[in-house]
Scaffold this motif. Structure first.
Motif, PDB file in Angstrom:
ATOM      1  N   HIS A 109      -5.974  -3.571  -6.887  1.00  0.00           N
ATOM      2  CA  HIS A 109      -4.882  -3.240  -5.954  1.00  0.00           C
ATOM      3  C   HIS A 109      -3.903  -2.197  -6.509  1.00  0.00           C
ATOM      4  O   HIS A 109      -2.825  -2.004  -5.947  1.00  0.00           O
ATOM      5  N   ASP A 121      -4.107   0.856  -3.668  1.00  0.00           N
ATOM      6  CA  ASP A 121      -4.248   0.608  -2.230  1.00  0.00           C
ATOM      7  C   ASP A 121      -3.492   1.699  -1.476  1.00  0.00           C
ATOM      8  O   ASP A 121      -2.326   1.982  -1.784  1.00  0.00           O
ATOM      9  N   SER A 170       0.833  -1.199   0.000  1.00  0.00           N
ATOM     10  CA  SER A 170       0.000   0.000   0.000  1.00  0.00           C
ATOM     11  C   SER A 170       0.871   1.253   0.000  1.00  0.00           C
ATOM     12  O   SER A 170       1.929   1.291   0.638  1.00  0.00           O
ATOM     13  N   ILE A 215      -8.201  -0.694   0.544  1.00  0.00           N
ATOM     14  CA  ILE A 215      -7.595  -1.865  -0.096  1.00  0.00           C
ATOM     15  C   ILE A 215      -8.638  -2.564  -0.952  1.00  0.00           C
ATOM     16  O   ILE A 215      -9.827  -2.623  -0.599  1.00  0.00           O
TER      17      ILE A 215
END
Length: 369
Positions: free
Chosen positions: A176, A179, A74, A85
């Motif tokens: 993703h 994130d 992240s 997320i």
């Protein structure tokens, strides 16, 4: 030595028994020795430094969400609050549709994650470049860090998204790909129930809720990512925030709706002019700093290489840098064009300066070297 249970002890002769009673009735007039506890951080973790051309990112490893062991990275972001997320790989695929996460009733719990029916959207960027995430408020435990050191949160609120879109193009982005681990002092624009994941840690005796960020290593940024140990310290000790601290502390104001603001009043000097500014020091801005100037002569323009820039905050912190073609890239923009009145300094600031967040006292500390 094993435990001895009184009910198994044999009865003893009166003389011995009496001496035990007499001894036990004596008063001990000596004061107990105080136990000294040295305040200590909860954890010190490494982060990954990644670059692609002029763009730089710092990532924090996410290794467990609820009961799911994962391997995601992240963006470590001082410019926002709250963890977001992608639900892909965390929730069963059957729960994720193109129109949302399937939640029956008020909430559903799966894989140790409670997903609520409270759906919303959060946007990152500005009017000229905006990424939107669509998802739901959720509650779970999160493990950050990796085999070199990690720590697990209590059950905290996060934003679990099912779709990410580039607003300008309308294109859906890969799972993703955005994130975010937002560590700012306020509340999430996705849902005000969400704050920084680091703010939920309970500090030990004598320590304070917050974190300290060491300077990033310019040499460590690489296309494949370089793990740099000890960049993030979770939990502040008296030496970090007491009277002897070398950080310049900046009290934050409460905006009521979104909590405490990360923006700091300052004056920016460049090309012989001083500009009053509200400044965000943002690890989440990967390349170009933006000076907001309502008197700029064009919507947006880049400062030439070798232009000196000085930042002076209202609390007396000063930082000087010079633009170049590869680092400290800086542009000047009309707030009416970007839709953002703030001046935002990019990740390059953190290569020369340390950063501290005190969640308890609502302060941001800055320190240059």
């Amino acid at each position: 030595m094993g435990k001895t249970y009184l009910k198994y002890l044999p009865l003893v002769a009166g003389g011995v028994f009496l001496s035990i009673l007499i001894t036990s009735c004596k008063k001990d007039n000596s004061a107990p020795t105080p136990v000294s506890v040295t305040p200590a951080p909860l954890a010190t973790l490494g982060l990954y430094e990644v670059d692609s051309g002029i763009y730089k990112r710092v990532f924090i490893p996410i290794t467990k969400v609820g009961t799911q062991t994962v391997a995601y990275y992240s963006v470590f972001d001082t410019g926002s609050a709250g963890m977001t997320i992608d639900a892909t790989g965390i929730l069963p695929a059957s729960m994720i549709t193109s129109s949302g996460i399937t939640v029956t009733g008020d909430s559903v719990t799966v894989n140790g994650i409670t997903v609520t029916s409270k759906a919303s959207m959060i946007a990152y960027g500005n009017a000229q470049s905006e990424i939107q995430e669509f998802g739901n408020l959720a509650y779970t435990t999160v493990t950050i860090g990796n085999q070199n050191g990690n720590i697990t949160t209590s059950r905290i609120p996060i934003f679990l998204y099912y779709k990410i879109v580039d607003k300008l193009t309308g294109q859906k982005q890969p799972a993703h790909s955005n994130d975010v681990f937002g560590v700012g002092p306020g509340l999430s624009y996705a849902n005000t129930a969400i704050g920084s994941p680091l703010s939920y840690f309970k500090s030990g005796t004598g320590a304070t809720s917050g974190f300290k960020l060491s300077m990033f290593s310019n040499a460590a940024f690489s296309p494949n990512g370089t793990y740099v140990a000890n960049l993030l310290t979770i939990g502040l000790v008296p030496a970090d925030i007491g009277g002897l601290t070398s950080f310049v502390m900046h009290p934050r104001s409460n905006t009521s709706q979104w909590g405490y603001s990360p923006d700091i009043p300052a004056t920016i000097r460049y090309n012989g002019q001083n500009v009053a500014a509200t400044v965000l020091f943002d690890t989440g801005t990967p390349a170009i700093s933006t000076i907001a100037n309502s008197k700029a002569t064009s919507n947006i323009s880049s400062l030439p290489a070798n232009t000196p820039v000085t930042i002076t905050t209202g609390q007396g912190f000063t930082y000087n840098y010079t633009t170049s073609s590869t680092n400290n890239l800086t542009q000047v923009a009309l707030p009416s064009y970007t839709g953002d009145p703030r001046t935002i300094f990019s990740i390059d600031f953190f290569i020369k300066n340390e950063f501290l967040m005190n969640y308890k006292a609502h302060e941001i500390g800055l320190k240059n070297n």
